[in-house]
Every structure is written in C-alpha cells, then in structure tokens.
Scaffold this active site. Structure first.
Site, PDB file in Angstrom:
ATOM      1  N   LYS A  22       0.858  -1.198   0.000  1.00 40.60           N
ATOM      2  CA  LYS A  22       0.000   0.000   0.000  1.00 40.60           C
ATOM      3  C   LYS A  22       0.891   1.244   0.000  1.00 40.60           C
ATOM      4  O   LYS A  22       0.694   2.171  -0.785  1.00 40.60           O
ATOM      5  CB  LYS A  22      -0.879   0.011   1.238  1.00 40.60           C
ATOM      6  CG  LYS A  22      -1.562   1.342   1.539  1.00 40.60           C
ATOM      7  CD  LYS A  22      -2.474   1.303   2.731  1.00 40.60           C
ATOM      8  CE  LYS A  22      -1.803   1.611   4.001  1.00 40.60           C
ATOM      9  NZ  LYS A  22      -1.535   3.031   4.281  1.00 40.60           N
ATOM     10  N   ASN A  23       1.889   1.252   0.886  1.00 38.10           N
ATOM     11  CA  ASN A  23       2.676   2.473   1.070  1.00 38.10           C
ATOM     12  C   ASN A  23       3.728   2.684   0.005  1.00 38.10           C
ATOM     13  O   ASN A  23       4.352   3.745  -0.041  1.00 38.10           O
ATOM     14  CB  ASN A  23       3.294   2.486   2.474  1.00 38.10           C
ATOM     15  CG  ASN A  23       2.219   2.613   3.545  1.00 38.10           C
ATOM     16  OD1 ASN A  23       1.059   2.905   3.228  1.00 38.10           O
ATOM     17  ND2 ASN A  23       2.571   2.339   4.776  1.00 38.10           N
ATOM     18  N   ARG A  92      -4.654   9.870   3.497  1.00 38.08           N
ATOM     19  CA  ARG A  92      -3.490  10.675   3.893  1.00 38.08           C
ATOM     20  C   ARG A  92      -2.594  10.896   2.686  1.00 38.08           C
ATOM     21  O   ARG A  92      -2.019  11.957   2.503  1.00 38.08           O
ATOM     22  CB  ARG A  92      -2.724   9.909   4.988  1.00 38.08           C
ATOM     23  CG  ARG A  92      -1.380  10.494   5.356  1.00 38.08           C
ATOM     24  CD  ARG A  92      -1.465  11.717   6.188  1.00 38.08           C
ATOM     25  NE  ARG A  92      -0.142  12.288   6.430  1.00 38.08           N
ATOM     26  CZ  ARG A  92       0.047  13.416   7.114  1.00 38.08           C
ATOM     27  NH1 ARG A  92      -0.977  14.075   7.584  1.00 38.08           N
ATOM     28  NH2 ARG A  92       1.270  13.903   7.304  1.00 38.08           N
ATOM     29  N   ARG A 121      -0.811  14.659  12.938  1.00 43.52           N
ATOM     30  CA  ARG A 121      -0.375  14.415  11.540  1.00 43.52           C
ATOM     31  C   ARG A 121      -0.335  15.728  10.762  1.00 43.52           C
ATOM     32  O   ARG A 121      -0.995  15.921   9.761  1.00 43.52           O
ATOM     33  CB  ARG A 121      -1.272  13.378  10.848  1.00 43.52           C
ATOM     34  CG  ARG A 121      -1.237  12.053  11.574  1.00 43.52           C
ATOM     35  CD  ARG A 121      -1.793  10.920  10.772  1.00 43.52           C
ATOM     36  NE  ARG A 121      -0.803  10.357   9.854  1.00 43.52           N
ATOM     37  CZ  ARG A 121      -1.077   9.278   9.085  1.00 43.52           C
ATOM     38  NH1 ARG A 121      -2.272   8.751   9.116  1.00 43.52           N
ATOM     39  NH2 ARG A 121      -0.144   8.786   8.285  1.00 43.52           N
ATOM     40  N   PRO A 122       0.473  16.677  11.252  1.00 41.10           N
ATOM     41  CA  PRO A 122       0.592  17.979  10.568  1.00 41.10           C
ATOM     42  C   PRO A 122       1.271  17.841   9.207  1.00 41.10           C
ATOM     43  O   PRO A 122       1.769  16.760   8.850  1.00 41.10           O
ATOM     44  CB  PRO A 122       1.455  18.787  11.528  1.00 41.10           C
ATOM     45  CG  PRO A 122       2.226  17.788  12.299  1.00 41.10           C
ATOM     46  CD  PRO A 122       1.370  16.581  12.409  1.00 41.10           C
ATOM     47  N   ASP A 124       3.516  20.445   8.200  1.00 42.92           N
ATOM     48  CA  ASP A 124       4.512  21.536   8.185  1.00 42.92           C
ATOM     49  C   ASP A 124       5.792  21.142   7.443  1.00 42.92           C
ATOM     50  O   ASP A 124       6.376  21.962   6.727  1.00 42.92           O
ATOM     51  CB  ASP A 124       4.832  21.963   9.614  1.00 42.92           C
ATOM     52  CG  ASP A 124       5.338  20.794  10.462  1.00 42.92           C
ATOM     53  OD1 ASP A 124       4.655  19.747  10.482  1.00 42.92           O
ATOM     54  OD2 ASP A 124       6.420  20.905  11.043  1.00 42.92           O
ATOM     55  N   ASP A 302       4.258   0.853  12.045  1.00 48.77           N
ATOM     56  CA  ASP A 302       3.056   0.169  11.550  1.00 48.77           C
ATOM     57  C   ASP A 302       2.963  -1.262  12.047  1.00 48.77           C
ATOM     58  O   ASP A 302       1.895  -1.866  11.970  1.00 48.77           O
ATOM     59  CB  ASP A 302       3.028   0.174  10.020  1.00 48.77           C
ATOM     60  CG  ASP A 302       2.868   1.566   9.466  1.00 48.77           C
ATOM     61  OD1 ASP A 302       3.086   1.759   8.261  1.00 48.77           O
ATOM     62  OD2 ASP A 302       2.557   2.477  10.254  1.00 48.77           O
ATOM     63  N   VAL A 324       7.098   7.400  16.945  1.00 48.95           N
ATOM     64  CA  VAL A 324       6.792   8.063  15.666  1.00 48.95           C
ATOM     65  C   VAL A 324       5.510   8.867  15.734  1.00 48.95           C
ATOM     66  O   VAL A 324       5.463  10.025  15.317  1.00 48.95           O
ATOM     67  CB  VAL A 324       6.730   7.021  14.515  1.00 48.95           C
ATOM     68  CG1 VAL A 324       6.351   7.699  13.202  1.00 48.95           C
ATOM     69  CG2 VAL A 324       8.065   6.293  14.387  1.00 48.95           C
ATOM     70  N   ARG A 394      -8.809  -0.777   3.794  1.00 53.41           N
ATOM     71  CA  ARG A 394      -7.925   0.276   3.244  1.00 53.41           C
ATOM     72  C   ARG A 394      -6.561  -0.297   2.891  1.00 53.41           C
ATOM     73  O   ARG A 394      -5.907   0.139   1.945  1.00 53.41           O
ATOM     74  CB  ARG A 394      -7.772   1.422   4.252  1.00 53.41           C
ATOM     75  CG  ARG A 394      -9.044   2.221   4.500  1.00 53.41           C
ATOM     76  CD  ARG A 394      -8.757   3.464   5.291  1.00 53.41           C
ATOM     77  NE  ARG A 394      -7.533   4.072   4.805  1.00 53.41           N
ATOM     78  CZ  ARG A 394      -6.523   4.425   5.602  1.00 53.41           C
ATOM     79  NH1 ARG A 394      -6.597   4.247   6.901  1.00 53.41           N
ATOM     80  NH2 ARG A 394      -5.434   4.977   5.109  1.00 53.41           N
TER      81      ARG A 394
HETATM   82  C1  EPZ Z   1       3.610   7.084   6.159  1.00 49.62           C
HETATM   83  O1  EPZ Z   1       2.765   8.063   6.737  1.00 49.62           O
HETATM   84  C2  EPZ Z   1       2.768   5.820   6.058  1.00 49.62           C
HETATM   85  N1  EPZ Z   1       1.612   6.065   5.208  1.00 49.62           N
HETATM   86  C3  EPZ Z   1       2.294   5.400   7.448  1.00 49.62           C
HETATM   87  O2  EPZ Z   1       1.591   4.175   7.303  1.00 49.62           O
HETATM   88  C4  EPZ Z   1       3.524   5.166   8.336  1.00 49.62           C
HETATM   89  O3  EPZ Z   1       3.094   4.852   9.640  1.00 49.62           O
HETATM   90  C5  EPZ Z   1       4.378   6.440   8.359  1.00 49.62           C
HETATM   91  O4  EPZ Z   1       4.743   6.814   7.011  1.00 49.62           O
HETATM   92  C6  EPZ Z   1       5.669   6.254   9.160  1.00 49.62           C
HETATM   93  O5  EPZ Z   1       6.428   5.212   8.613  1.00 49.62           O
HETATM   94  C7  EPZ Z   1       1.756   6.018   3.871  1.00 49.62           C
HETATM   95  O6  EPZ Z   1       2.842   5.797   3.354  1.00 49.62           O
HETATM   96  C8  EPZ Z   1       0.523   6.218   3.053  1.00 49.62           C
HETATM   97  P1  EPZ Z   1       5.423  10.577   8.313  1.00 49.62           P
HETATM   98  P2  EPZ Z   1       3.239   9.619   6.775  1.00 49.62           P
HETATM   99  O7  EPZ Z   1       5.260  11.819   7.544  1.00 49.62           O
HETATM  100  O8  EPZ Z   1       3.991   9.932   5.537  1.00 49.62           O
HETATM  101  C9  EPZ Z   1       5.209  13.807  11.778  1.00 49.62           C
HETATM  102  C10 EPZ Z   1      -0.168   2.674   7.599  1.00 49.62           C
HETATM  103  O9  EPZ Z   1      -0.648   2.133   8.593  1.00 49.62           O
HETATM  104  N2  EPZ Z   1       5.081  14.802  10.708  1.00 49.62           N
HETATM  105  O10 EPZ Z   1       6.700   9.803   8.187  1.00 49.62           O
HETATM  106  O11 EPZ Z   1       2.058  10.434   7.105  1.00 49.62           O
HETATM  107  C11 EPZ Z   1       3.960  12.929  11.884  1.00 49.62           C
HETATM  108  O12 EPZ Z   1       2.953  13.573  12.641  1.00 49.62           O
HETATM  109  C12 EPZ Z   1       0.185   4.142   7.644  1.00 49.62           C
HETATM  110  O13 EPZ Z   1       0.086   2.089   6.514  1.00 49.62           O
HETATM  111  C13 EPZ Z   1       5.157  16.158  11.045  1.00 49.62           C
HETATM  112  O14 EPZ Z   1       5.326  16.519  12.197  1.00 49.62           O
HETATM  113  O15 EPZ Z   1       4.234   9.579   8.015  1.00 49.62           O
HETATM  114  C14 EPZ Z   1       4.492  11.695  12.564  1.00 49.62           C
HETATM  115  O16 EPZ Z   1       4.563  11.917  13.940  1.00 49.62           O
HETATM  116  C15 EPZ Z   1      -0.144   4.770   8.985  1.00 49.62           C
HETATM  117  N3  EPZ Z   1       5.022  17.078  10.055  1.00 49.62           N
HETATM  118  C16 EPZ Z   1       5.909  11.560  11.989  1.00 49.62           C
HETATM  119  O17 EPZ Z   1       6.249  12.861  11.468  1.00 49.62           O
HETATM  120  C17 EPZ Z   1       4.836  16.716   8.740  1.00 49.62           C
HETATM  121  O18 EPZ Z   1       4.748  17.609   7.876  1.00 49.62           O
HETATM  122  C18 EPZ Z   1       6.019  10.540  10.870  1.00 49.62           C
HETATM  123  O19 EPZ Z   1       5.137  10.910   9.858  1.00 49.62           O
HETATM  124  C19 EPZ Z   1       4.767  15.341   8.423  1.00 49.62           C
HETATM  125  C20 EPZ Z   1       4.894  14.398   9.420  1.00 49.62           C
END
Ligand code: EPZ
Length: 413
Positions: A22-23, A92, A121-122, A124, A302, A324, A394
């Site tokens: 998926k990812n 997302r 899940r910001p 920024d 995950d 995370v 999903r």
């Molecule tokens: C991806 O989400 C995956 N989703 C998630 O899988 C996975 O848990 C995550 O990466 C971490 O490995 C997809 O690929 C579709 P991040 P993503 O940006 O990109 C913070 C699943 O179950 N952050 O690496 O949204 C955020 O809040 C899903 O398959 C900011 O602060 O994850 C989190 O605490 C769930 N600002 C951390 O970083 C931002 O602009 C990691 O988020 C972006 C993220």
C-alpha cells in the site's frame, strides 16, 4: 466490510503470497499524474486506498485499466490540478498530489488529507520544504493551494518524514534545477518510488539514504512491479505467532522486515528463509522487548500494534515505546476488552502475558489497530465481533478470504 465475527482458538496454518505494498503503490500512483506517459504496474494490491486513488486519478484525466493485478495508466492527455475533494479527503496519501501536480502543471489544490487518526499528523514538513523551493503555499479553509514551479535547491527535513520525502521527490520532477533532500526518509517504499521514477527517466541518487538528490530529466512512461507489502507480511506472521500456528510467506523481502523478524524470533518463533520464501513456526511465546519504534531501519511503527497483539499471551512482560506517532495506542482498550493486561503511560505500553484471552464486542480504530484486534481475537477463546471493520479494507486486500485460507473462522457481515 462493516463487521467481522471471529471465532478464536484455531492455529493458522498454510501459505500466502504477499501482496503489493500500500505504502509503495500510493506515491507511485501520484507519480503517474506527474509524468505524461503510459504505465503498467504489476503486483497492484486490491486495497481500498488503491481503488480510491485510481478514481481520483480518473477524475484528473488519467485513464486507467485494471486486469488481474496489473494496473495500466495513461496520463498523456491533460491532467487537472485539483483532485476531487470527496476522494482526496479520505486518504493521507492525497497530500502527495501537491508535489505531483506542481511538477505537472505548476499548481495544485488539494483538501486537507484524511487517513488514520494517529495524532495531529501535521503537514509543516511538506509545506515548509516546498516553500523553500520557491513554491507559493496558501492554506485556505479545509484545503491547500500551491502555485509556482519549484526551483532547484537543498531542503533539510528536521524529521525523516516518509510523506514529505515522497512529496519533494515528486515536486522535484518538475523543478528548474537539481533538488537535494537532506534528512530524507530511508524506508523501502522510498526506494521503490525512486526505482519507478528512474525507470521513467528520472536521475536520482541516494534513494534509501538520508541524502537524496534528483536532477531534472526528460520523463516517459514505464512498467514497474510494486514492492511486496512488508506490513501485510508482518500482520500474517503475527497472526500465526499469536495462534501457535505455522505460516509460509512467498514473494516478500525479509530484509525489509528485520526488526520484526528479530522480535518474533526472540519471542520464541522459529523463522527460516529460503529463496524468497519465509516460514514461521510458532512456539510457546515469551516476552521479547523492549520494542522501540522509529524511522527505518528501526522497528516500524506500523508493526507495533500487530506485534503487541501477538505477545498478549507471551510469558513475561514486553515494553513498547512508540516514538513516531503521538497517539498510536488507540487499539489498547479493545485488546484489554479481550482480556489483555496492558498498562500505558504516554508513549510507553507494558504488556504482561496472560494465560488466555476471551471473545468480546469491539470496534476498530485505525488500519493497523484493527489488524491487531483481529490477531488477538484469533488467539482468544470464543467469539469476537469487530465493528468498523472497513478500516481493514484500506490496506489489506481479500482480508477475510486470505485468513480463511489459513483455517481462521472469520466471517464478514
Ligand atoms: C507514512 O505516513 C505511512 N503512510 C504510514 O503508514 C507510516 O506509519 C508512516 O509513514 C511512518 O512510517 C503512507 O505511506 C501512506 P510521516 P506519513 O510523515 O507519511 C510527523 C499505515 O498504517 N510529521 O513519516 O504520514 C507525523 O505527525 C500508515 O500504513 C510532522 O510533524 O508519516 C508523525 O509523527 C499509517 N510534520 C511523523 O512525522 C509533517 O509535515 C512521521 O510521519 C509530516 C509528518
């Protein structure tokens, strides 16, 4: 799938071929909107997020055609800059269309993305980096509007965000000069996106490292086999471990799952690998912590919930630390309802093994939390009813059928 009924107590036994990730597939689908061309994606997983993204692409003007596990896409015609908010708001990963449509059209407007509620899940990191590349970002009520072709340059991510790295890779496809991402995420799904983009003609160096560089290049269509889903693999392995069963997985990349395999081995499972096939035989389980999640190559967040579910009856205590996401223990109340002994304090959870679990009526909270609930229910005595089971659709294709093929007594209502 709204509700699942699960009759626990059956050890899972059999063989499964791991589906496409998926990812990995979601950013690759967004990339197909960025690049005018014809594409063929094999190992395309039959999951809801993929279907919704396909509809979103069709709405933008990309033609798609699915036969078996091969999805063909044709984005040679004009492509819009504003995905359908009703569709994009459910995922997302729709945020990745910012980078993709900036590269294609020099502008993009997307609704604030949906997806699992695991905390704030910001965005920024995405938006600050795009602005650093000269993109004008405007936050309107409920949507983001970006304009301006990215210029070349170096951006620094304070945290190796998977989505922000992917968004920048996609935006860089249309940049006026080379883009260097320092502090990039290193997940296997990032490498798979880079492999796909390279097949499309992109010049990328450092994929899978913290320093990723993309140079402008003429781009075209390509064929690509989607990476196997390491999280789906982890889920099935945890289900076999929890039920005292034995499972062979084919078509997976064990090297993408080392921390999970190590934890399950430490817990008493016997795991053997042979030319792309991996077999787990569950033994009496014991505590295997501490399990600390983190960006790749650390233990994947995950897999935290599924592994927690697998260890609910393990002898001893296992401590989990979730670093995370700030709210990724939402599955704990449901596991307690099944008889688990779990204590949480902030980002820590301590699981004390219990002798047995019992059926209950519970509700899913998010994709991997729902998988954890199913794993615990399969190990419980008696019947469990899981509502809100649509979360599973999903990210897991043919979820019920695949569990039934392993001997599980699971039915969807
Ligand atoms: C991806 O989400 C995956 N989703 C998630 O899988 C996975 O848990 C995550 O990466 C971490 O490995 C997809 O690929 C579709 P991040 P993503 O940006 O990109 C913070 C699943 O179950 N952050 O690496 O949204 C955020 O809040 C899903 O398959 C900011 O602060 O994850 C989190 O605490 C769930 N600002 C951390 O970083 C931002 O602009 C990691 O988020 C972006 C993220």
């Amino acid at each position: 799938m709204e509700t699942l009924t699960i009759l626990g107590g059956q050890p899972l036994r059999g063989t499964l071929a791991v589906q496409g990730s998926k990812n990995a597939v979601l950013p690759i689908l967004a990339a197909a909107a960025a690049i005018p061309g014809r594409f063929a994606l094999t190992n395309f997983p039959p999951i809801r997020d993929g279907i919704v993204t396909r509809e979103l692409l069709e709405g933008l003007g990309v033609r798609t055609f699915l036969r078996g596990d091969c999805l063909r896409l044709d984005s040679t015609g004009p492509v819009g800059s504003a995905p359908d908010p009703k569709l994009a708001g459910r995922l997302r990963s729709s945020v990745l269309f910012l980078g993709a449509l900036l590269a294609r059209n020099g502008k993009a407007a997307i609704p604030l993305p949906g997806g699992c509620v695991l905390g704030a899940r910001p965005l920024d990191l995405h938006l600050t980096a795009l602005e650093a590349l000269g993109v004008c970002v405007r936050c309107e009520p409920g949507r983001l509007v970006c304009a301006g072709r990215p210029r070349g340059g170096t951006v620094l991510l304070r945290y190796p965000s998977v989505g922000a790295t992917e968004n920048l890779m996609l935006a860089a496809l249309g940049a006026a000069g080379p883009v260097c991402i320092l502090g990039a995420a290193r997940e296997p799904e990032i490498r798979d996106l880079a492999d796909f983009l390279t097949a499309c003609g992109a010049r990328i160096r450092g994929a899978g490292t913290a320093c990723l560089r993309i140079e402008p290049a003429p781009l075209h269509g390509a064929a690509h086999r989607v990476l196997p889903d390491r999280m789906e693999a982890a889920t099935w392995l945890c289900a076999a471990a929890a039920t005292g069963g034995s499972l062979t997985l084919t078509g997976l990349r064990p090297d993408h799952l080392r921390p999970v395999l190590k934890t399950l081995s430490r817990a008493g499972c016997r795991i053997t690998e042979q030319s792309g096939r991996l077999t787990l035989c569950a033994g009496p389980l014991r505590a295997a912590g501490p399990v600390v999640t983190g960006p790749y190559p650390a233990f994947p967040t995950d897999a935290q919930a599924p592994v927690m579910a697998a260890l609910l009856r393990a002898a001893g205590s296992t401590v989990f630390e979730e670093t995370v996401f700030e709210a990724r223990f939402r599955h704990v109340p449901a596991l307690r309802a099944l008889g688990a002994d779990i204590e949480t304090a902030g980002q820590l959870a301590r699981v004390r093994g219990v002798k047995s679990l019992h059926g209950a009526r519970i509700a899913a909270t998010d994709l991997r939390g729902a998988a954890a609930m199913v794993i615990a229910a399969l190990a419980a005595e008696g019947e469990t009813t899981l509502s809100q089971a649509w979360h599973l659709d999903r990210g897991y294709g043919d979820f019920v059928e695949r569990l039934q093929s392993l001997g599980a007594e699971v039915h969807s209502a």
